[in-house]
Design an enzyme around this catalytic site. Structure first.
Site, PDB file in Angstrom:
ATOM      1  N   ARG A  21       0.875  -1.212  -0.036  1.00 28.65           N
ATOM      2  CA  ARG A  21       0.101   0.280  -0.132  1.00 28.65           C
ATOM      3  C   ARG A  21       0.744   1.508  -0.004  1.00 28.65           C
ATOM      4  O   ARG A  21       0.618   2.089  -0.749  1.00 28.65           O
ATOM      5  CB  ARG A  21      -0.953  -0.325   1.320  1.00 28.65           C
ATOM      6  CG  ARG A  21      -1.833   1.332   1.571  1.00 28.65           C
ATOM      7  CD  ARG A  21      -2.317   1.191   2.829  1.00 28.65           C
ATOM      8  NE  ARG A  21      -3.306   2.077   3.000  1.00 28.65           N
ATOM      9  CZ  ARG A  21      -2.833   3.349   3.898  1.00 28.65           C
ATOM     10  NH1 ARG A  21      -1.433   3.115   4.370  1.00 28.65           N
ATOM     11  NH2 ARG A  21      -3.591   4.365   4.087  1.00 28.65           N
ATOM     12  N   GLY A 102      12.512 -12.247   1.964  1.00 27.36           N
ATOM     13  CA  GLY A 102      13.653 -12.767   2.875  1.00 27.36           C
ATOM     14  C   GLY A 102      14.955 -12.643   2.139  1.00 27.36           C
ATOM     15  O   GLY A 102      14.922 -12.448   1.018  1.00 27.36           O
ATOM     16  N   ILE A 127       8.850 -13.813   9.016  1.00 27.96           N
ATOM     17  CA  ILE A 127       8.591 -13.931  10.319  1.00 27.96           C
ATOM     18  C   ILE A 127       9.968 -14.440  11.129  1.00 27.96           C
ATOM     19  O   ILE A 127       9.820 -14.045  12.249  1.00 27.96           O
ATOM     20  CB  ILE A 127       7.390 -14.658  10.703  1.00 27.96           C
ATOM     21  CG1 ILE A 127       7.853 -16.149  10.123  1.00 27.96           C
ATOM     22  CG2 ILE A 127       6.096 -14.178  10.192  1.00 27.96           C
ATOM     23  CD1 ILE A 127       7.028 -17.119  10.927  1.00 27.96           C
ATOM     24  N   ASP A 128      10.801 -14.642  10.538  1.00 26.83           N
ATOM     25  CA  ASP A 128      12.012 -15.603  10.970  1.00 26.83           C
ATOM     26  C   ASP A 128      12.825 -14.358  11.867  1.00 26.83           C
ATOM     27  O   ASP A 128      13.885 -14.869  12.540  1.00 26.83           O
ATOM     28  CB  ASP A 128      12.603 -16.062   9.975  1.00 26.83           C
ATOM     29  CG  ASP A 128      12.199 -17.397   9.799  1.00 26.83           C
ATOM     30  OD1 ASP A 128      11.137 -17.813  10.328  1.00 26.83           O
ATOM     31  OD2 ASP A 128      12.651 -18.400   8.972  1.00 26.83           O
ATOM     32  N   GLY A 186       7.849 -16.557  29.873  1.00 26.29           N
ATOM     33  CA  GLY A 186       8.283 -16.966  31.079  1.00 26.29           C
ATOM     34  C   GLY A 186       8.467 -18.519  31.015  1.00 26.29           C
ATOM     35  O   GLY A 186       8.536 -19.233  31.845  1.00 26.29           O
ATOM     36  N   ARG A 244       3.594 -33.419  26.276  1.00 32.30           N
ATOM     37  CA  ARG A 244       2.852 -33.238  24.917  1.00 32.30           C
ATOM     38  C   ARG A 244       3.820 -32.273  23.987  1.00 32.30           C
ATOM     39  O   ARG A 244       4.452 -31.623  24.373  1.00 32.30           O
ATOM     40  CB  ARG A 244       1.483 -32.864  25.314  1.00 32.30           C
ATOM     41  CG  ARG A 244       0.458 -33.649  25.921  1.00 32.30           C
ATOM     42  CD  ARG A 244       0.124 -34.750  25.013  1.00 32.30           C
ATOM     43  NE  ARG A 244      -0.961 -35.607  25.764  1.00 32.30           N
ATOM     44  CZ  ARG A 244      -0.544 -36.833  26.541  1.00 32.30           C
ATOM     45  NH1 ARG A 244       0.636 -36.867  26.849  1.00 32.30           N
ATOM     46  NH2 ARG A 244      -1.391 -37.293  27.057  1.00 32.30           N
ATOM     47  N   HIS A 250       1.899 -22.874  10.272  1.00 31.14           N
ATOM     48  CA  HIS A 250       1.640 -21.727   9.526  1.00 31.14           C
ATOM     49  C   HIS A 250       0.764 -20.987  10.078  1.00 31.14           C
ATOM     50  O   HIS A 250       0.511 -19.694   9.602  1.00 31.14           O
ATOM     51  CB  HIS A 250       1.349 -22.363   8.119  1.00 31.14           C
ATOM     52  CG  HIS A 250       2.370 -22.833   7.075  1.00 31.14           C
ATOM     53  ND1 HIS A 250       3.026 -24.254   7.469  1.00 31.14           N
ATOM     54  CD2 HIS A 250       3.217 -22.479   6.329  1.00 31.14           C
ATOM     55  CE1 HIS A 250       3.835 -24.329   6.841  1.00 31.14           C
ATOM     56  NE2 HIS A 250       4.320 -23.436   5.935  1.00 31.14           N
ATOM     57  N   ARG A 253       2.191 -17.642  10.740  1.00 31.40           N
ATOM     58  CA  ARG A 253       2.736 -16.614   9.139  1.00 31.40           C
ATOM     59  C   ARG A 253       1.191 -15.933   8.853  1.00 31.40           C
ATOM     60  O   ARG A 253       1.381 -14.752   8.320  1.00 31.40           O
ATOM     61  CB  ARG A 253       3.023 -17.292   8.224  1.00 31.40           C
ATOM     62  CG  ARG A 253       4.270 -17.954   8.354  1.00 31.40           C
ATOM     63  CD  ARG A 253       5.060 -17.614   7.090  1.00 31.40           C
ATOM     64  NE  ARG A 253       4.373 -18.079   5.813  1.00 31.40           N
ATOM     65  CZ  ARG A 253       4.931 -19.228   5.087  1.00 31.40           C
ATOM     66  NH1 ARG A 253       6.101 -19.697   5.497  1.00 31.40           N
ATOM     67  NH2 ARG A 253       4.519 -19.773   3.986  1.00 31.40           N
TER      68      ARG A 253
HETATM   69  O1  F6P Z   1       8.920 -17.491   5.958  1.00 28.99           O
HETATM   70  C1  F6P Z   1       9.945 -18.234   6.680  1.00 28.99           C
HETATM   71  C2  F6P Z   1       9.448 -19.455   6.843  1.00 28.99           C
HETATM   72  O2  F6P Z   1       8.141 -19.442   7.741  1.00 28.99           O
HETATM   73  C3  F6P Z   1      10.355 -20.509   7.956  1.00 28.99           C
HETATM   74  O3  F6P Z   1      10.283 -20.235   9.139  1.00 28.99           O
HETATM   75  C4  F6P Z   1       9.866 -21.883   7.447  1.00 28.99           C
HETATM   76  O4  F6P Z   1      10.884 -22.966   7.760  1.00 28.99           O
HETATM   77  C5  F6P Z   1       9.414 -21.770   6.269  1.00 28.99           C
HETATM   78  O5  F6P Z   1       8.957 -20.388   5.845  1.00 28.99           O
HETATM   79  C6  F6P Z   1       8.127 -22.408   5.852  1.00 28.99           C
HETATM   80  O6  F6P Z   1       7.951 -22.355   4.443  1.00 28.99           O
HETATM   81  P1  F6P Z   1       6.711 -23.015   3.348  1.00 28.99           P
HETATM   82  O7  F6P Z   1       5.713 -22.008   3.648  1.00 28.99           O
HETATM   83  O8  F6P Z   1       7.341 -23.173   2.120  1.00 28.99           O
HETATM   84  O9  F6P Z   1       6.399 -24.509   4.131  1.00 28.99           O
END
Ligand code: F6P
Length: 319
Positions: A21, A102, A127-128, A186, A244, A250, A253
């Protein structure tokens, strides 16, 4: 510079839309034509282009994902693929490119610039948080908030059942998400690719804490450190109590970006266009000491971002 292309590439991250944007609107305000490129480098090779106007980006800031869509494009790793992309850019009259993505996406961008002279400016979106020179990448803050919420929920059930939970978070080669999530919740430990683990030492600390009366236990592990099942295998017999595994995957993300990510992306988007207008040819916008600055891409890619060991020690000291 009259026409700028913008694309999102690699794994999506919350805030990418806010960056798009800002590129579109800041560009239009500066009398530029802005071309949206669909599906990252795959769309660049295929010529999936569409001019974007001021209203085209209305209402997208709050949306997760990327309206331009994204891809991990194998063909762009080849010289031939990049030559096709350069031809498409030339045919569409695109004089400069903003790449939101990235490290992998930036490596491709640098090759495109070196082989075909196309000016490129990158916006770190992953996000990494594994990109050097910038304190934060777009999407990291939202991801961390998602992870912290999930761990908070797990803590409730961990306490009720007096169990240990091993929570796997993303981070292919970086422990940033795991460390910050552990710090913010924590948690008992962060297991990260950057630091080798002494399983006996960790197990005896957890047993010690249990003896002292702590009834829940959360271990946050980065996927790049072997993942949650690897940790469970190494800890289960040593600690003896119920364990556990939860893999967040995902969901980390997605989601509407936080205010921090929206503002970071907006600032970087506008500054990326400004950098192209000022003649920067292969740079990345970085957040350094609160300011958005252009850093040569070569420097970004040469250096590896390291984990802040002070934070690592603090997380374990306070747990
Ligand atoms: O964007 C980085 C990342 O989220 C990594 O942390 C992760 O290993 C990878 O992408 C996963 O990728 P994909 O969406 O291709 O499974």
């Amino acid at each position: 510079m009259k026409t700028i292309g913008v694309l999102t590439s690699g794994g999506d991250s919350p805030g990418m839309n806010a960056a798009v944007r800002a590129v579109v609107r800041f560009g239009v305000r500066n009398s530029l034509r802005i071309i949206g490129i669909q599906r990252g480098y795959c769309g660049l090779i295929d010529g999936a282009f569409k001019e974007m106007h001021f209203p085209d980006v209305a209402g997208i800031m709050e949306r997760g994902g990327t309206i331009l869509r994204t891809s991990r494009c194998g063909e762009f790793y080849t010289k031939e693929g990049r030559a096709k992309a350069a031809e498409q850019l030339k045919a569409a009259g695109i004089d400069g490119l903003v790449v939101i993505g990235g490290e992998g996406s930036f490596t491709g961008a640098k090759f495109l610039h070196e082989e075909h002279g196309i000016p490129i400016v990158g916006i770190p979106g992953t996000i990494d948080n594994d990109i050097s020179q910038t304190d934060m990448c777009v999407g990291v803050d939202t991801c961390l908030n998602t992870v912290v919420d999930a761990i908070q929920n797990l803590k409730d059930t961990a306490t009720s059942h007096e169990r240990a939970f091993i929570v796997e978070v993303m981070g292919r080669s970086s422990g940033y998400i795991a460390l910050c999530a552990a710090l913010a919740t924590g948690s008992e430990a962060a297991i990260v690719p950057e630091v080798p683990i002494d399983w006996d030492k960790l197990a005896s600390r957890l047993l010690e804490e249990r003896k002292r009366g702590k009834i829940n236990c959360i271990i946050v592990v980065a996927e790049g450190a072997g993942g949650a099942f690897h940790v469970a295998k190494n800890l289960q017999d040593r600690i003896g109590y119920e364990t556990r595994v939860t893999i967040l995957g995902h969901i980390q993300r997605g989601g509407s970006p936080t205010a921090f990510d929206r503002i970071l992306a907006t600032r970087m988007g506008a500054e990326a266009v400004k950098a192209l207008l000022e003649g920067k040819s292969c740079h990345m916008m970085a957040l350094q000491f609160g300011k958005i600055v252009p850093v040569p891409m070569e420097q970004v890619l040469k250096e590896k971002k390291t984990l802040d060991m002070t934070l690592y020690q603090l997380a374990h000291l306070l747990s």
